[in-house]
Design a protein around this motif. Structure first.
Motif, mmCIF file in Angstrom:
data_model
loop_
_atom_site.group_PDB
_atom_site.id
_atom_site.type_symbol
_atom_site.label_atom_id
_atom_site.label_comp_id
_atom_site.label_asym_id
_atom_site.label_seq_id
_atom_site.Cartn_x
_atom_site.Cartn_y
_atom_site.Cartn_z
ATOM 1 N N PHE A 22 -4.133 8.444 9.407
ATOM 2 C CA PHE A 22 -4.190 7.054 9.876
ATOM 3 C C PHE A 22 -4.752 6.978 11.304
ATOM 4 O O PHE A 22 -5.653 6.185 11.594
ATOM 5 C CB PHE A 22 -2.769 6.461 9.828
ATOM 6 N N ALA A 42 -7.513 5.711 5.007
ATOM 7 C CA ALA A 42 -8.143 4.544 4.369
ATOM 8 C C ALA A 42 -7.759 3.256 5.089
ATOM 9 O O ALA A 42 -8.585 2.356 5.252
ATOM 10 C CB ALA A 42 -7.736 4.473 2.896
ATOM 11 N N ILE A 43 -6.517 3.180 5.524
ATOM 12 C CA ILE A 43 -6.062 1.994 6.265
ATOM 13 C C ILE A 43 -6.587 2.047 7.702
ATOM 14 O O ILE A 43 -7.149 1.082 8.219
ATOM 15 C CB ILE A 43 -4.505 1.946 6.282
ATOM 16 N N VAL A 79 -4.220 13.615 0.587
ATOM 17 C CA VAL A 79 -3.034 12.962 1.168
ATOM 18 C C VAL A 79 -3.382 12.362 2.535
ATOM 19 O O VAL A 79 -3.012 11.220 2.845
ATOM 20 C CB VAL A 79 -1.862 13.965 1.285
ATOM 21 N N GLY A 133 -13.900 11.650 3.181
ATOM 22 C CA GLY A 133 -13.180 10.496 2.633
ATOM 23 C C GLY A 133 -13.052 9.370 3.637
ATOM 24 O O GLY A 133 -13.325 8.204 3.330
ATOM 25 N N TYR A 185 0.836 -1.211 0.000
ATOM 26 C CA TYR A 185 0.000 0.000 0.000
ATOM 27 C C TYR A 185 0.871 1.261 0.000
ATOM 28 O O TYR A 185 0.610 2.219 -0.728
ATOM 29 C CB TYR A 185 -0.897 -0.041 1.235
ATOM 30 N N GLN A 222 -11.602 8.834 -4.379
ATOM 31 C CA GLN A 222 -10.362 8.271 -3.846
ATOM 32 C C GLN A 222 -10.651 7.300 -2.705
ATOM 33 O O GLN A 222 -10.020 6.248 -2.599
ATOM 34 C CB GLN A 222 -9.439 9.387 -3.351
ATOM 35 N N ALA A 223 -11.622 7.671 -1.849
ATOM 36 C CA ALA A 223 -11.960 6.807 -0.707
ATOM 37 C C ALA A 223 -12.472 5.449 -1.189
ATOM 38 O O ALA A 223 -12.053 4.404 -0.683
ATOM 39 C CB ALA A 223 -13.013 7.487 0.163
ATOM 40 N N ASN A 227 -6.146 11.312 3.475
ATOM 41 C CA ASN A 227 -7.053 10.183 3.279
ATOM 42 C C ASN A 227 -6.327 8.890 2.915
ATOM 43 O O ASN A 227 -6.863 7.805 3.119
ATOM 44 C CB ASN A 227 -8.085 10.545 2.204
ATOM 45 N N THR A 228 -5.092 9.014 2.396
ATOM 46 C CA THR A 228 -4.354 7.785 2.081
ATOM 47 C C THR A 228 -4.040 7.012 3.368
ATOM 48 O O THR A 228 -4.072 5.784 3.385
ATOM 49 C CB THR A 228 -3.035 8.085 1.334
ATOM 50 N N GLY A 229 -3.736 7.741 4.445
ATOM 51 C CA GLY A 229 -3.513 7.086 5.745
ATOM 52 C C GLY A 229 -4.822 6.666 6.377
ATOM 53 O O GLY A 229 -4.927 5.582 6.961
ATOM 54 N N ALA A 234 -0.298 11.773 6.304
ATOM 55 C CA ALA A 234 -0.793 10.394 6.214
ATOM 56 C C ALA A 234 -0.881 9.758 7.600
ATOM 57 O O ALA A 234 -1.833 9.021 7.894
ATOM 58 C CB ALA A 234 0.110 9.570 5.301
ATOM 59 N N LEU A 277 -1.043 13.636 -7.638
ATOM 60 C CA LEU A 277 -1.101 14.938 -6.973
ATOM 61 C C LEU A 277 -0.256 15.986 -7.699
ATOM 62 O O LEU A 277 -0.650 17.144 -7.796
ATOM 63 C CB LEU A 277 -0.671 14.816 -5.512
ATOM 64 N N THR A 313 -7.504 -1.713 -0.642
ATOM 65 C CA THR A 313 -7.079 -2.378 0.599
ATOM 66 C C THR A 313 -7.827 -3.695 0.794
ATOM 67 O O THR A 313 -7.250 -4.682 1.230
ATOM 68 C CB THR A 313 -7.294 -1.467 1.819
ATOM 69 N N PHE A 341 1.333 9.899 -4.789
ATOM 70 C CA PHE A 341 1.770 11.256 -4.426
ATOM 71 C C PHE A 341 2.446 11.938 -5.611
ATOM 72 O O PHE A 341 2.120 13.063 -5.964
ATOM 73 C CB PHE A 341 2.791 11.212 -3.284
ATOM 74 N N VAL A 362 0.916 4.247 -2.640
ATOM 75 C CA VAL A 362 0.581 5.616 -2.210
ATOM 76 C C VAL A 362 1.680 6.602 -2.599
ATOM 77 O O VAL A 362 1.407 7.720 -3.030
ATOM 78 C CB VAL A 362 0.308 5.641 -0.683
ATOM 79 N N LEU A 367 -9.471 3.537 -2.669
ATOM 80 C CA LEU A 367 -8.541 3.028 -1.658
ATOM 81 C C LEU A 367 -9.161 1.901 -0.836
ATOM 82 O O LEU A 367 -8.489 0.936 -0.485
ATOM 83 C CB LEU A 367 -8.085 4.164 -0.725
ATOM 84 N N GLU A 368 -10.462 2.033 -0.559
ATOM 85 C CA GLU A 368 -11.134 0.976 0.212
ATOM 86 C C GLU A 368 -11.145 -0.319 -0.592
ATOM 87 O O GLU A 368 -10.875 -1.401 -0.064
ATOM 88 C CB GLU A 368 -12.562 1.427 0.553
ATOM 89 N N GLN A 393 -10.320 1.299 8.242
ATOM 90 C CA GLN A 393 -10.662 -0.126 8.107
ATOM 91 C C GLN A 393 -10.270 -0.899 9.365
ATOM 92 O O GLN A 393 -11.022 -1.762 9.822
ATOM 93 C CB GLN A 393 -9.956 -0.716 6.891
ATOM 94 N N ILE A 394 -9.110 -0.560 9.916
ATOM 95 C CA ILE A 394 -8.679 -1.231 11.153
ATOM 96 C C ILE A 394 -9.695 -0.938 12.262
ATOM 97 O O ILE A 394 -10.134 -1.840 12.988
ATOM 98 C CB ILE A 394 -7.265 -0.758 11.585
ATOM 99 N N ILE A 441 -12.564 13.360 -3.327
ATOM 100 C CA ILE A 441 -12.329 12.723 -2.018
ATOM 101 C C ILE A 441 -13.164 11.441 -1.888
ATOM 102 O O ILE A 441 -12.688 10.439 -1.358
ATOM 103 C CB ILE A 441 -12.573 13.715 -0.848
ATOM 104 N N VAL A 457 -16.332 7.602 4.230
ATOM 105 C CA VAL A 457 -16.720 6.706 3.120
ATOM 106 C C VAL A 457 -16.062 5.339 3.317
ATOM 107 O O VAL A 457 -16.724 4.295 3.239
ATOM 108 C CB VAL A 457 -16.309 7.314 1.747
ATOM 109 N N VAL A 458 -14.760 5.363 3.613
ATOM 110 C CA VAL A 458 -14.026 4.102 3.803
ATOM 111 C C VAL A 458 -14.619 3.319 4.981
ATOM 112 O O VAL A 458 -14.957 2.134 4.854
ATOM 113 C CB VAL A 458 -12.523 4.381 4.064
ATOM 114 N N ARG A 477 -16.973 -0.254 5.063
ATOM 115 C CA ARG A 477 -16.560 -1.435 5.826
ATOM 116 C C ARG A 477 -17.648 -1.827 6.841
ATOM 117 O O ARG A 477 -17.987 -2.988 6.993
ATOM 118 C CB ARG A 477 -15.210 -1.154 6.515
#
Lengths: 80, 308
Positions: free
Chosen positions: B20, B265-266, B259, B61, A19, A60-61, B261-263, B16, A31, A68, A27, A23, A64-65, B269-270, A57, B64-65, B69
């Motif tokens: 997270f 997203a993980i 940016v 964002g 991941y 992207q969500a 949201n990249t962190g 990120a 971006l 993952t 970037f 990512v 990414l979901e 989910q956790i 947003i 949504v993730v 889930r």
């Protein structure tokens, strides 16, 4: 139980590495390309920028979901 | 990394990581996490207006993730979420107007600070009392395990009798919420809870999940797991509205939010998956520090004069 936990942690660590690589690529590619265009849009077309910001947003969500979830399934070899 | 929209230079790794951490909190508790994200963006050098607007975009964002889930886990009541979104948006507008009135009166900072401290401390105190009492009762003890009880999403609360009395109020129109296991509840009660959450959201900033999630459990009687998932779904709609509004005013740097949201997203989910392993009262007890952190930040800014 411990074996299962160890498997989950290992799968998660592998997922994090894959991941992170994706990512970082994101970037630098997405971006960097989008940055100046969004900046101009924000100055000249504020309403369009606002709508696009939400689409970006949310899009992207979802992406990414899905990514993952796919990675977890691929690494663990079964559905979560 | 330079972000041209806000003119800020911030490390993407920092963003990120913040995303997270907030993602974990959001996925587990169903909150936006603005009480951490706002100060974290300010610490990175972002102007206050951009911190507020960008945080809202990031919340969309992350929600949504986490909501996707939670939906996969059966923790989202779409009908309830859509109804609540209406009440939240109306309430947020009322809260924002109240802020404008206080601004004109010249005492906005003091009033908002005192109100938020009282609200945060009240929520924490009540939730400590309720969740500890529930866990010490026989039904609560049976929920402590992480096995069937947590997965069944059945919920017990020491505040249950009051909740059931609220559900018995026959104020037309009555609606059913099968996904949440509620046969009949007044539509007005749902809108009222959402409206109050919205007022606090407009008044104190952020998504006000720290008020809405407990209200859904204690006032409406929604099981905790469903309250978390549904709150996240509801936040997507209300935070999108807030993001649009702030973006039009020039307060959103969407690149920073992407940016973060990249962190997230993980992390989200956790957090969402972790709720499977805890029963409702345990999640509520773990929730207690969140409003306390919010209160501590407000007290710090009040007495130090520094706005985080």
């Amino acid at each position: 139980m411990k074996k299962e936990t160890a498997r989950t942690v290992r799968a998660f660590a592998i997922e994090l590495v894959i991941y992170a690589v994706l990512v970082i690529a994101y970037f630098f590619l997405v971006l960097h390309l989008l940055g100046q265009w969004l900046f101009q849009l924000e100055i000249h077309h504020r309403y369009l920028y606002a709508g696009l910001a939400i689409l970006l947003i949310v899009g992207q969500a979802v992406l990414l979901e899905s990514l993952t979830t796919f990675l977890i399934r691929l690494i663990r070899g079964r559905s979560e | 990394m330079f972000f041209p929209i806000s003119g800020a230079d911030i490390s993407p790794v920092y963003l990120a990581i913040v995303g997270f951490l907030i993602g974990i909190l959001g996925g587990f508790f169903g909150v936006g996490g603005s009480f951490i994200a706002g100060p974290a963006l300010r610490l990175a050098g972002l102007d206050w207006n951009f911190a507020v607007g960008t945080d809202l975009a990031h919340i969309v964002g992350k929600s949504v993730v986490a909501a996707r889930r939670h939906r996969a886990l059966g923790n989202v009541d779409l009908r309830l979420g859509l109804i609540m979104a209406v009440g939240t948006i109306v309430g947020a507008e009322v809260g924002a107007q109240a802020i404008q009135i206080l601004k004109r009166a010249g005492n906005v900072n003091f009033v908002v600070s005192v109100v938020s401290i009282v609200v945060y401390l009240s929520i924490s105190t009540f939730m400590i009392w309720e969740s500890r009492k529930t866990l010490s009762s026989s039904k609560g003890r049976s929920q402590r395990g992480v096995g069937k009880a947590a997965k069944s999403k059945k919920d017990y609360s020491a505040f249950g009798p009051v909740t059931r009395a609220i559900q018995r109020l026959k104020v037309w129109p009555m609606i059913s919420l099968p996904a949440s296991g509620i046969k009949a509840i007044s539509l007005w009660m749902i809108l009222l809870v959402a409206f109050v959450g919205g007022v606090f959201s407009g008044f104190l900033g952020g998504g006000a999940g720290y008020i809405r999630m407990p209200s859904m459990v204690y006032v409406l009687g929604i099981p905790t797991h469903l309250a978390v998932g549904t709150d996240l779904f509801e936040i997507i709609i209300s935070a999108s509205y807030g993001t649009f509004s702030h973006a039009v005013k020039g307060n959103v740097d969407i690149l920073i939010a992407l940016v973060m949201n990249t962190g997230a997203a993980i992390g989200a989910q956790i957090g969402a998956i972790s709720t499977q392993y805890f029963a409702g009262p345990t999640i509520r007890l773990a929730f207690v520090p969140l409003p306390l952190i919010g209160a501590a930040i407000v007290i710090y800014t009040m007495f130090s004069g520094h706005k985080l």
